[in-house]
Enzyme design. Structure first.
Site, short mmCIF file in Angstrom:
data_model
loop_
_atom_site.label_atom_id
_atom_site.label_comp_id
_atom_site.label_asym_id
_atom_site.label_seq_id
_atom_site.Cartn_x
_atom_site.Cartn_y
_atom_site.Cartn_z
N VAL A 139 133.56 -25.49 31.97
CA VAL A 139 134.50 -26.52 31.54
C VAL A 139 134.08 -27.92 31.97
O VAL A 139 134.55 -28.91 31.39
CB VAL A 139 135.91 -26.18 32.07
CG1 VAL A 139 136.04 -26.48 33.55
CG2 VAL A 139 136.98 -26.90 31.27
N TYR A 140 133.20 -28.06 32.95
CA TYR A 140 132.77 -29.39 33.37
C TYR A 140 131.99 -30.07 32.25
O TYR A 140 130.95 -29.57 31.80
CB TYR A 140 131.88 -29.32 34.62
CG TYR A 140 132.54 -28.74 35.85
CD1 TYR A 140 133.92 -28.67 35.98
CD2 TYR A 140 131.76 -28.27 36.90
CE1 TYR A 140 134.51 -28.14 37.11
CE2 TYR A 140 132.34 -27.74 38.05
CZ TYR A 140 133.72 -27.68 38.14
OH TYR A 140 134.29 -27.14 39.27
N SER A 141 132.49 -31.19 31.81
CA SER A 141 131.91 -31.93 30.67
C SER A 141 131.75 -31.03 29.45
O SER A 141 130.87 -31.23 28.62
CB SER A 141 130.55 -32.55 31.04
OG SER A 141 130.68 -33.57 32.00
N GLN A 142 132.63 -30.03 29.36
CA GLN A 142 132.63 -29.09 28.25
C GLN A 142 131.23 -28.52 27.97
O GLN A 142 130.74 -28.50 26.85
CB GLN A 142 133.19 -29.76 26.99
CG GLN A 142 134.69 -29.98 27.03
CD GLN A 142 135.47 -28.66 26.96
OE1 GLN A 142 135.59 -28.07 25.90
NE2 GLN A 142 136.00 -28.21 28.08
#
Length: 326
Positions: free
Chosen positions: A58-61
């Site tokens: 989910v970090y920076s998608q």
């Protein structure tokens, strides 16, 4: 750099873990460093002996995973590092593109491996507890991920101790791969995990890799109120005010700053030294966006606090509600 076992496993990890949420795309968060700016931090971490790197889908998608994988491939051989990522957060509007269902876990690991550019991750973690999915479904899917060779170990992140113990028990009863690590929030202004989770982890031989050991930079000082600070993250972070900024929190920072000044070190070094002295802690996860951040973190490894300093640091703390378990 010291290396320690991750829980009861034979896996050796550096005493500090580099958190990679800081690296990815500034379009996701304005304080995130894009690929070119991020690369020097990976190089410096590796030079310092850090072999443990933590990111999440989910970090920076997904962009954090891509940047992390590319940087590590450029600077080091795959077998020389421990790569950790996570699954659960929403990766799109599709209702099945989130959570801990069998579908999302099996899809998620393949996509994470593709972005990281690796055949396996060392540690695959559930980012939070999923109230909508039976834990048997989640645990069997994670077991299958390990059996398929796509992950070496599995871990968990912020949840209630009863939930974690229930998952450990169900895994054991079914002969499935057990969790070997827990990633909770832990710092001088959020100590609720000391009550239940840490004793559980020590009893069960679970490695503890705390996130936000510096309280998202709050412990560095210079934040009288939300929106204040000398970094872009301090000024724009909407999450911190939900966790910190109570009067006792500011008192902790005041004491921390005083001890750091007397010692001639940074607030970060004292805050990290306090986290590291807890026998339950394996390796705090540190995020670095400025060159001196990593040097300060490394300095915290060598700093030993006196009993009086520890007592002073802990005295202002007031218990809080359990936060960010969902």
């Amino acid at each position: 750099m010291d290396y320690v076992r991750l829980g009861n496993t034979g896996l050796k990890v550096s005493r500090l873990c580099l958190g990679c949420m800081t690296y990815g795309s500034s379009k996701w968060r304005p304080w995130v460093l894009d690929e070119e700016a991020a690369l020097p931090f990976f190089r410096r971490a590796l030079e310092a002996g850090i072999n443990f790197f933590d990111t999440a889908d989910v970090y920076s998608q997904g962009e954090s995973e891509r940047v992390t994988g590319k940087a590590l491939k450029e600077f080091v051989k795959r077998h020389e590092v421990v790569i950790a990522t996570k699954v659960n957060g929403p990766m799109g509007s599709d209702p099945n593109n989130r959570g801990l269902s069998r579908k999302h876990i099996l899809d998620g690991i393949d996509r994470s491996l593709q972005r990281l550019g690796v055949d396996y991750v060392d540690l695959y973690q559930i980012h939070r507890f999923d109230y909508d999915t039976p834990i048997e479904e989640t645990l069997e899917a994670l077991n299958d991920v390990v059996r398929a060779g796509k992950a070496r170990y599995i871990g968990a992140s912020s949840m209630y101790a009863w939930q974690f113990m229930k998952m450990l028990s169900v895994s054991k009863a079914n002969g499935w791969t057990p969790f070997v690590s827990m990633q909770p929030q832990y710092n001088l202004v959020y100590r609720e995990e000391e009550r239940e989770m840490f004793p559980l982890c020590r009893d069960q031989g679970i490695g503890v890799i705390p996130w936000s050991p510096l309280a998202r930079g709050f412990l560095a000082g210079g934040r009288g109120a939300p929106g204040e600070g000398n970094t872009e993250r301090a000024r724009t972070d909407e999450f911190s005010p939900r966790l910190y900024y109570r009067e006792p929190d500011h008192k902790v920072v005041e004491v921390l700053s005083g001890i750091a000044q007397l010692r001639g070190v940074s607030n970060m070094q004292v805050a990290l030294a306090w986290v590291l002295k807890n026998p339950a802690v394996t390796a705090p996860i540190v995020g670095t966006s400025k060159p001196h951040h990593l040097d300060d973190a490394l300095g915290g490894l060598a700093l030993k606090l006196t009993d009086d300093e520890i007592k002073a640091l802990e005295a202002p703390y007031q218990p809080k509600p359990v936060l960010d378990h969902a």
